[in-house]
Design a protein around this motif. Structure first.
Motif, PDB file in Angstrom:
ATOM      1  N   GLY A   1       0.829  -1.199   0.000  1.00 29.75           N
ATOM      2  CA  GLY A   1       0.000   0.000   0.000  1.00 29.75           C
ATOM      3  C   GLY A   1       0.861   1.245   0.000  1.00 29.75           C
ATOM      4  O   GLY A   1       1.556   1.527   0.979  1.00 29.75           O
ATOM      5  N   LEU A   2       0.847   1.981  -1.111  1.00 32.10           N
ATOM      6  CA  LEU A   2       1.661   3.193  -1.213  1.00 32.10           C
ATOM      7  C   LEU A   2       1.045   4.319  -0.374  1.00 32.10           C
ATOM      8  O   LEU A   2      -0.166   4.391  -0.186  1.00 32.10           O
ATOM      9  N   THR A   3       1.892   5.179   0.131  1.00 30.73           N
ATOM     10  CA  THR A   3       1.452   6.256   1.010  1.00 30.73           C
ATOM     11  C   THR A   3       0.448   7.161   0.310  1.00 30.73           C
ATOM     12  O   THR A   3       0.660   7.616  -0.817  1.00 30.73           O
ATOM     13  N   GLN A   4      -0.648   7.427   1.006  1.00 23.37           N
ATOM     14  CA  GLN A   4      -1.698   8.312   0.485  1.00 23.37           C
ATOM     15  C   GLN A   4      -1.378   9.739   0.938  1.00 23.37           C
ATOM     16  O   GLN A   4      -1.772  10.170   2.016  1.00 23.37           O
ATOM     17  N   ASN A   5      -0.694  10.476   0.087  1.00 25.96           N
ATOM     18  CA  ASN A   5      -0.203  11.800   0.480  1.00 25.96           C
ATOM     19  C   ASN A   5      -1.323  12.816   0.693  1.00 25.96           C
ATOM     20  O   ASN A   5      -1.128  13.822   1.381  1.00 25.96           O
TER      21      ASN A   5
ATOM     22  N   ALA B   1      -9.004  10.106  -6.495  1.00 26.04           N
ATOM     23  CA  ALA B   1      -7.936  11.100  -6.688  1.00 26.04           C
ATOM     24  C   ALA B   1      -7.374  11.559  -5.349  1.00 26.04           C
ATOM     25  O   ALA B   1      -6.168  11.816  -5.235  1.00 26.04           O
ATOM     26  N   LEU B   2      -8.224  11.658  -4.329  1.00 27.81           N
ATOM     27  CA  LEU B   2      -7.758  12.071  -3.007  1.00 27.81           C
ATOM     28  C   LEU B   2      -7.058  10.942  -2.266  1.00 27.81           C
ATOM     29  O   LEU B   2      -6.310  11.187  -1.312  1.00 27.81           O
ATOM     30  N   ALA B   3      -7.279   9.706  -2.678  1.00 23.69           N
ATOM     31  CA  ALA B   3      -6.681   8.553  -2.006  1.00 23.69           C
ATOM     32  C   ALA B   3      -5.408   8.065  -2.685  1.00 23.69           C
ATOM     33  O   ALA B   3      -4.714   7.202  -2.140  1.00 23.69           O
ATOM     34  N   GLU B   4      -5.088   8.610  -3.854  1.00 24.77           N
ATOM     35  CA  GLU B   4      -3.958   8.080  -4.600  1.00 24.77           C
ATOM     36  C   GLU B   4      -2.619   8.523  -4.026  1.00 24.77           C
ATOM     37  O   GLU B   4      -2.534   9.486  -3.255  1.00 24.77           O
ATOM     38  N   ALA B   5      -1.591   7.807  -4.413  1.00 21.18           N
ATOM     39  CA  ALA B   5      -0.231   8.109  -3.975  1.00 21.18           C
ATOM     40  C   ALA B   5       0.436   9.086  -4.937  1.00 21.18           C
ATOM     41  O   ALA B   5      -0.007   9.257  -6.083  1.00 21.18           O
ATOM     42  N   ASP B   6       1.497   9.706  -4.464  1.00 21.36           N
ATOM     43  CA  ASP B   6       2.307  10.550  -5.319  1.00 21.36           C
ATOM     44  C   ASP B   6       2.989   9.662  -6.363  1.00 21.36           C
ATOM     45  O   ASP B   6       3.459   8.567  -6.039  1.00 21.36           O
ATOM     46  N   PRO B   7       3.047  10.090  -7.627  1.00 21.89           N
ATOM     47  CA  PRO B   7       3.727   9.277  -8.640  1.00 21.89           C
ATOM     48  C   PRO B   7       5.156   8.901  -8.248  1.00 21.89           C
ATOM     49  O   PRO B   7       5.647   7.830  -8.641  1.00 21.89           O
ATOM     50  N   ALA B   8       5.809   9.769  -7.465  1.00 25.78           N
ATOM     51  CA  ALA B   8       7.176   9.465  -7.029  1.00 25.78           C
ATOM     52  C   ALA B   8       7.199   8.206  -6.169  1.00 25.78           C
ATOM     53  O   ALA B   8       8.159   7.416  -6.229  1.00 25.78           O
ATOM     54  N   SER B   9       6.162   8.009  -5.360  1.00 25.78           N
ATOM     55  CA  SER B   9       6.113   6.816  -4.512  1.00 25.78           C
ATOM     56  C   SER B   9       6.033   5.561  -5.370  1.00 25.78           C
ATOM     57  O   SER B   9       6.678   4.545  -5.081  1.00 25.78           O
TER      58      SER B   9
ATOM     59  N   HIS C   1       9.605   5.111  -7.043  1.00 23.32           N
ATOM     60  CA  HIS C   1      10.639   4.652  -6.108  1.00 23.32           C
ATOM     61  C   HIS C   1      10.405   3.208  -5.683  1.00 23.32           C
ATOM     62  O   HIS C   1      11.348   2.425  -5.561  1.00 23.32           O
ATOM     63  N   THR C   2       9.146   2.857  -5.460  1.00 27.48           N
ATOM     64  CA  THR C   2       8.848   1.504  -4.983  1.00 27.48           C
ATOM     65  C   THR C   2       9.077   0.476  -6.076  1.00 27.48           C
ATOM     66  O   THR C   2       9.641  -0.602  -5.820  1.00 27.48           O
ATOM     67  N   THR C   3       8.662   0.775  -7.303  1.00 27.64           N
ATOM     68  CA  THR C   3       8.891  -0.186  -8.388  1.00 27.64           C
ATOM     69  C   THR C   3      10.381  -0.336  -8.677  1.00 27.64           C
ATOM     70  O   THR C   3      10.846  -1.436  -8.987  1.00 27.64           O
ATOM     71  N   SER C   4      11.128   0.755  -8.535  1.00 30.49           N
ATOM     72  CA  SER C   4      12.588   0.659  -8.733  1.00 30.49           C
ATOM     73  C   SER C   4      13.217  -0.245  -7.679  1.00 30.49           C
ATOM     74  O   SER C   4      14.122  -1.044  -7.964  1.00 30.49           O
ATOM     75  N   TRP C   5      12.739  -0.113  -6.442  1.00 33.42           N
ATOM     76  CA  TRP C   5      13.238  -0.964  -5.355  1.00 33.42           C
ATOM     77  C   TRP C   5      12.943  -2.437  -5.645  1.00 33.42           C
ATOM     78  O   TRP C   5      13.802  -3.307  -5.473  1.00 33.42           O
TER      79      TRP C   5
ATOM     80  N   SER D   1      14.899   5.052   2.747  1.00 33.77           N
ATOM     81  CA  SER D   1      14.483   5.990   1.709  1.00 33.77           C
ATOM     82  C   SER D   1      13.035   5.771   1.267  1.00 33.77           C
ATOM     83  O   SER D   1      12.412   6.675   0.706  1.00 33.77           O
ATOM     84  N   LEU D   2      12.495   4.562   1.522  1.00 26.66           N
ATOM     85  CA  LEU D   2      11.133   4.264   1.108  1.00 26.66           C
ATOM     86  C   LEU D   2      10.108   4.458   2.224  1.00 26.66           C
ATOM     87  O   LEU D   2       8.913   4.339   1.987  1.00 26.66           O
ATOM     88  N   GLU D   3      10.571   4.748   3.428  1.00 26.29           N
ATOM     89  CA  GLU D   3       9.645   4.920   4.547  1.00 26.29           C
ATOM     90  C   GLU D   3       8.544   5.934   4.240  1.00 26.29           C
ATOM     91  O   GLU D   3       7.371   5.697   4.552  1.00 26.29           O
ATOM     92  N   PRO D   4       8.849   7.083   3.605  1.00 22.56           N
ATOM     93  CA  PRO D   4       7.769   8.037   3.301  1.00 22.56           C
ATOM     94  C   PRO D   4       6.840   7.583   2.179  1.00 22.56           C
ATOM     95  O   PRO D   4       5.809   8.221   1.946  1.00 22.56           O
ATOM     96  N   HIS D   5       7.185   6.514   1.479  1.00 19.63           N
ATOM     97  CA  HIS D   5       6.441   6.123   0.287  1.00 19.63           C
ATOM     98  C   HIS D   5       5.553   4.893   0.475  1.00 19.63           C
ATOM     99  O   HIS D   5       4.729   4.599  -0.398  1.00 19.63           O
ATOM    100  N   ILE D   6       5.710   4.169   1.591  1.00 22.25           N
ATOM    101  CA  ILE D   6       4.969   2.926   1.791  1.00 22.25           C
ATOM    102  C   ILE D   6       4.220   2.990   3.114  1.00 22.25           C
ATOM    103  O   ILE D   6       4.814   3.206   4.173  1.00 22.25           O
ATOM    104  N   ASP D   7       2.895   2.788   3.057  1.00 22.57           N
ATOM    105  CA  ASP D   7       2.069   2.747   4.267  1.00 22.57           C
ATOM    106  C   ASP D   7       2.145   1.391   4.948  1.00 22.57           C
ATOM    107  O   ASP D   7       2.375   1.289   6.148  1.00 22.57           O
ATOM    108  N   VAL D   8       1.926   0.341   4.172  1.00 21.43           N
ATOM    109  CA  VAL D   8       1.785  -0.984   4.764  1.00 21.43           C
ATOM    110  C   VAL D   8       2.057  -2.039   3.703  1.00 21.43           C
ATOM    111  O   VAL D   8       1.852  -1.797   2.498  1.00 21.43           O
ATOM    112  N   ILE D   9       2.549  -3.200   4.124  1.00 24.65           N
ATOM    113  CA  ILE D   9       2.756  -4.342   3.239  1.00 24.65           C
ATOM    114  C   ILE D   9       2.090  -5.556   3.882  1.00 24.65           C
ATOM    115  O   ILE D   9       2.248  -5.810   5.079  1.00 24.65           O
ATOM    116  N   THR D  10       1.327  -6.295   3.095  1.00 24.69           N
ATOM    117  CA  THR D  10       0.642  -7.486   3.603  1.00 24.69           C
ATOM    118  C   THR D  10       0.776  -8.611   2.579  1.00 24.69           C
ATOM    119  O   THR D  10       0.941  -8.343   1.382  1.00 24.69           O
ATOM    120  N   PRO D  11       0.689  -9.877   3.007  1.00 19.36           N
ATOM    121  CA  PRO D  11       0.595 -10.338   4.379  1.00 19.36           C
ATOM    122  C   PRO D  11       1.956 -10.354   5.045  1.00 19.36           C
ATOM    123  O   PRO D  11       2.929 -10.857   4.477  1.00 19.36           O
TER     124      PRO D  11
END
Length: 601
Positions: free
Chosen positions: A56-60, A91-99, A102-106, A167-177
């Motif tokens: 789950g990418l961060t909802q900025n 649109a209000l729930a989406e993540a920043d394109p940078a997130s 960065h996450t796909t690059s990781w 570096s990804l802490e600001p970009h990721i809310d949660v990972i499951t499971p």
């Protein structure tokens, strides 16, 4: 498939394993000090076993989403009722394109190609990728294990911690499971059979006409039927007219199937004018509709939502997720997260019922705070679209079991329930008896330790806290989101299951009852070309003028029957007590449809 059991290291009672990739420049997202209570280590999974990992990418802009929700839900605001469209909410729930970048690059740096990644927009930006256990362990600097739940012999694939690059802490809310151990089998349905309360032998005595001088049908002091509830909450004379616009939804889990034949039997016995009613079952995440396996919870919900709201169309949502296994039963091939699967399925739809009731929950402390926060924000996304969400408050009073914390301190504290503790849903507690109603002893209620107290309830709750003083001060968080918000009957509901009449209790009965009442209020508003009520809490808390009585408590909220007696013991205490005004046993009280009609028009 053969499992290889590796040597186990034990630290402070927790089984651990060496991780192939050392922790370097990473930050811990979540960890447990001990294996969650009720689960035990079973085995080490095959490193080649694959499963779906959800990121789950961060909802900025989530605070903007909440801001919109509060404006369109506040009856004093000029934007009240101006709910957002699906696209506007997304649109209000989406993540920043940078997130996303960065996450796909990781992930690509760990050998996960873009073709293996699915990007979903429902409920914010989610990335789903099929990974092997060894890949997930390397990506998340963790160790997955197979854990077994003694109560059900269920086995799940989970970890006790996971990390992401700093570096990804600001970009990721949660990972499951990962660390959320709850599953569809371990979730609690907030209802229970009451064999000590025999179903009424004389059905006709329960459904006789409501005479002018007898406002409540005979028998309602010992058994509850739709006739009792319709009389008690003042809906009997209302005839819905907006069936083409209005819908009511029931969320189902645990392979609980709502049975249409049982519904017909129920309606013939208890609401003969509605015998032509039925409902579609909409499946989510592999859910089914097995009409040979009627469920107590499912039948309770659908029989009473239809019994209260007829002829409003009802929909039953069957969410799948019970773990299928390969031939090797030690290897789970399913890692579904119950609330995530349901809400992403609902949010993806263009049309959603204006009211949805859910009768399942967990102890809040068993849900990682990052996961609970993300799910709660997804509930807000439904609210801003004009959907009213009801959740039963639970059947353990202020807490069931030993009430010990799982944060390593092993303290005894009151145990709030989730999702009832989410500030963007309406939690429903329970009552019993009539003339007067009293808070039922198992009614879940208290104060969240995850979510702060929303401003819409500050005034109402402050009156109760003043009344409470220092009582229980060591057991609860006085600044937390307080619940339940309102309540309804919760004892001795007559339900048809497999053609037989059974007696059922629990706040699972209260939530569909209240959902039916507010669905009728939506019908009334829609008939006047007004929008549906949507997220309810700012409205219902604003109805009270909050002036003080001589006892120092708040006055009752108009539109509700104030419940002033009863308590919800638990955790070795007598729990909280119901008093004038809001309380953490019955909330603002039970609804009076006729009075609420005048207040919402």
């Amino acid at each position: 498939m053969r499992l290889t059991i590796l040597p186990v290291l034990v630290f402070n009672g927790v089984m651990s394993f060496a991780v192939a990739t050392p922790l370097q420049n990473t930050t811990l997202k979540h960890s447990w000090d001990n294996i969650p209570r009720g689960w035990s280590f079973e085995a080490t999974p095959d490193p080649d076993h694959t499963f779906d990992l959800h990121i789950g990418l961060t909802q900025n802009r989530v605070q903007d989403l909440i801001h919109h929700l509060m404006e369109v839900s506040d009856p004093t605001h000029p934007r009240y009722g101006e709910h957002l469209s699906k696209d506007e909410a997304e649109a209000l729930a989406e993540a920043d394109p940078a997130s996303l970048n960065h996450t796909t690059s990781w992930l690509e740096s760990h050998g996960i190609s873009a073709s293996r990644i699915t990007h979903r927009k429902s409920g914010g930006d989610w990335l789903t990728l099929r990974v092997s256990v060894s890949e997930a362990e390397q990506i998340l600097n963790t160790q997955y294990s197979i854990y077994r739940r003694a109560a059900s012999e269920e086995r799940v694939l989970r970890s006790l911690s996971y990390s992401v690059p700093v570096s990804l802490e600001p970009h990721i809310d949660v990972i499951t499971p990962t660390t959320y151990f709850s599953t569809l089998q371990s979730m609690r349905a907030t209802s229970f059979l009451q064999p000590e309360s025999d179903p009424a032998e004389d059905i006709d005595a329960l459904v006789g006409p409501i005479f002018e001088n007898v406002p409540i049908p005979m028998g309602c002091s010992t058994t509850i039927t739709p006739a009792c509830l319709r009389a008690l909450y003042n809906t009997s004379s209302y005839v819905p007219v907006s069936m083409g616009q209005n819908q009511l939804g029931v969320a189902g889990y645990l392979e609980e199937y709502a049975n249409r034949a049982d519904l017909q039997t129920f309606l013939k016995k208890f609401r003969s004018d509605a015998t032509n009613a039925s409902f579609p079952t909409v499946t989510i995440n592999g859910g089914q509709d097995d009409q040979t396996k009627p469920g107590i919870e499912a039948n309770l919900d659908i029989q009473y939502t239809i019994g209260m709201s007829y002829p409003t169309p009802n929909i039953y949502y069957s969410t799948g997720g019970s773990p299928p296994f390969t031939q090797d039963s030690e290897t789970p091939t399913n890692t579904n997260e119950p609330y995530l699967e349901w809400i992403t399925g609902i949010l993806s739809r263009d049309t959603i019922p204006q009211v949805i009731t859910t009768s399942y929950g967990d102890d809040e402390q068993t849900v990682p705070v990052e996961y609970a926060t993300r799910i709660c924000n997804m509930f807000a996304q439904l609210g801003v679209r004009g959907i009213t969400l009801f959740f039963s408050s639970g059947d353990s009073g202020v807490g069931g079991g030993d009430c010990r914390t799982n944060d390593g301190t092993d303290r005894i504290l009151f145990q709030p329930a989730f999702p009832a503790s989410c500030p963007y849903v309406t939690a429903v507690g329970g009552t019993t008896r009539i003339n007067p109603e009293v808070g039922v002893s198992f009614s879940g209620g208290g104060f969240s330790r995850y979510f702060s107290q929303p401003t819409y309830q500050n005034t109402a709750v402050s009156g109760y806290l003043a009344h409470l003083g220092s009582q229980h001060s060591d057991f609860y968080n006085p600044t937390g989101r307080a619940y339940p918000d309102l309540s309804a009957q919760a004892n001795r509901f007559q339900v048809v299951v497999g053609g037989r009449l059974v007696s059922v209790g629990g706040t699972s009965a209260s939530s569909p009852t209240v959902a039916g009442i507010f669905s009728l209020l939506n019908d009334y508003r829609l008939a006047q070309s007004l929008p549906p009520l949507g997220f309810l809490n700012p409205l219902i808390y604003s109805l009270s003028n909050h002036t003080r009585t001589t006892s120092g408590n708040d006055t009752p909220s108009p539109g509700f029957n104030d419940i002033v007696s009863g308590s919800n013991p638990g955790c070795g205490t007598n729990g909280f007590a119901a008093v004038e005004g809001w309380d953490p046993v019955t909330g603002l009280g039970t609804p009076d449809f006729g009075k609420l009609q005048d207040l919402v028009s």
